[in-house]
Design a protein around this motif. Structure first.
Motif, PDB file in Angstrom:
ATOM      1  N   UNK A  31       0.822  -1.208   0.000  1.00  9.60           N
ATOM      2  CA  UNK A  31       0.000   0.000   0.000  1.00  9.60           C
ATOM      3  C   UNK A  31       0.857   1.261   0.000  1.00  9.60           C
ATOM      4  N   UNK A  32       2.042   1.197   0.615  1.00 14.29           N
ATOM      5  CA  UNK A  32       2.900   2.389   0.639  1.00 14.29           C
ATOM      6  C   UNK A  32       3.381   2.776  -0.761  1.00 14.29           C
ATOM      7  N   UNK A  33       3.216   1.890  -1.750  1.00 10.08           N
ATOM      8  CA  UNK A  33       3.513   2.230  -3.149  1.00 10.08           C
ATOM      9  C   UNK A  33       2.234   2.490  -3.949  1.00 10.08           C
ATOM     10  N   UNK A  69      -4.980  -1.317 -13.777  1.00 11.78           N
ATOM     11  CA  UNK A  69      -3.634  -1.549 -13.240  1.00 11.78           C
ATOM     12  C   UNK A  69      -3.653  -2.539 -12.075  1.00 11.78           C
ATOM     13  N   UNK A  70      -4.641  -2.390 -11.193  1.00 10.11           N
ATOM     14  CA  UNK A  70      -4.671  -3.233  -9.997  1.00 10.11           C
ATOM     15  C   UNK A  70      -5.701  -4.349 -10.067  1.00 10.11           C
ATOM     16  N   UNK A  87      -0.101   2.413 -18.133  1.00  9.40           N
ATOM     17  CA  UNK A  87       1.114   2.114 -18.889  1.00  9.40           C
ATOM     18  C   UNK A  87       2.346   2.233 -17.999  1.00  9.40           C
ATOM     19  N   UNK A  88       2.416   3.305 -17.216  1.00 13.18           N
ATOM     20  CA  UNK A  88       3.531   3.482 -16.273  1.00 13.18           C
ATOM     21  C   UNK A  88       3.545   2.339 -15.272  1.00 13.18           C
ATOM     22  N   UNK A 105       5.914  -0.926 -12.141  1.00 16.08           N
ATOM     23  CA  UNK A 105       5.494  -1.615 -10.921  1.00 16.08           C
ATOM     24  C   UNK A 105       6.371  -2.808 -10.566  1.00 16.08           C
ATOM     25  N   UNK A 106       6.731  -3.670 -11.523  1.00 22.50           N
ATOM     26  CA  UNK A 106       7.627  -4.793 -11.164  1.00 22.50           C
ATOM     27  C   UNK A 106       8.964  -4.319 -10.587  1.00 22.50           C
ATOM     28  N   UNK A 107       9.466  -3.214 -11.073  1.00 23.68           N
ATOM     29  CA  UNK A 107      10.732  -2.669 -10.568  1.00 23.68           C
ATOM     30  C   UNK A 107      10.547  -2.101  -9.162  1.00 23.68           C
ATOM     31  N   UNK A 108       9.459  -1.335  -8.969  1.00 26.82           N
ATOM     32  CA  UNK A 108       9.206  -0.713  -7.656  1.00 26.82           C
ATOM     33  C   UNK A 108       8.971  -1.737  -6.551  1.00 26.82           C
TER      34      UNK A 108
END
Length: 177
Positions: A54-56, A120-121, A165-166, A171-174
């Motif tokens: 959630x913090x992301x 996205x989610x 798109x972002x 997201x996989x990197x973050x």
């Protein structure tokens, strides 16, 4: 473009005569706010596994909603279109936010959030009903014309697709950091 303005005025005049009611407008203006949407969204984000961590995810949604809101405010100042309350009903309000109608910030912000959550989610598409409710509520209260609502939805959905798109690429990197 003139036919859009004519349609907007005719529909808003019809809404004023047949749907607009002082008490209904008061209720809709209280429940049709971002704070009410947040009362649903925040517990969902903390309870559902879709938004981990959630913090992301929460800042991700907030950043794109903020960007949408700022863009809409710039466009409102640029177009400076009077609201139906002013142009149809002749109501004068000293609140500077009540002077500009196009595009609808409620519509843009609600659909950008719904677009991010759904695409996205992988949240339920029922979240689009919040945006539909926001737009219809703004029409009935005569805060916006139909073209304001549709314009807000188009802007918000476009920014939402940029966010998706972002999310897809970052997201996989973050999450691994």
């Amino acid at each position: 473009m003139n036919w859009i303005g004519t349609f907007d005025i005719k529909l808003s005049t019809w809404i004023q005569k047949h749907l607009h009611h002082k008490h209904l407008s008061w209720i809709l203006s209280r429940i049709n706010r971002g704070e009410m949407f947040a009362l649903v969204l925040l517990p969902l984000m903390f309870l559902s596994d879709l938004y981990k961590p959630v913090y992301l995810s929460l800042p991700f949604v907030l950043v794109f909603t903020y960007l949408t809101d700022r863009l809409v405010l710039v466009l409102k100042k640029y177009f400076a279109r009077k609201r139906p309350l002013v142009s149809v009903m002749g109501k004068v309000d000293s609140n500077p936010d009540m002077k500009h109608s196009f595009p609808s910030a409620h519509s843009a912000n609600s659909i950008v959030v719904a677009t991010i959550l759904v695409f996205a989610f992988k949240e339920t598409p029922y979240f689009f009903f919040f945006s539909l409710f926001a737009g219809v509520g703004r029409l009935i209260t005569l805060h916006h014309f139909v073209s304001d609502i549709v314009g807000g939805w188009m802007i918000g959905f476009s920014i939402g697709l940029v966010a998706v798109t972002v999310h897809y690429f970052l997201w996989p990197i973050l999450v691994t950091l």
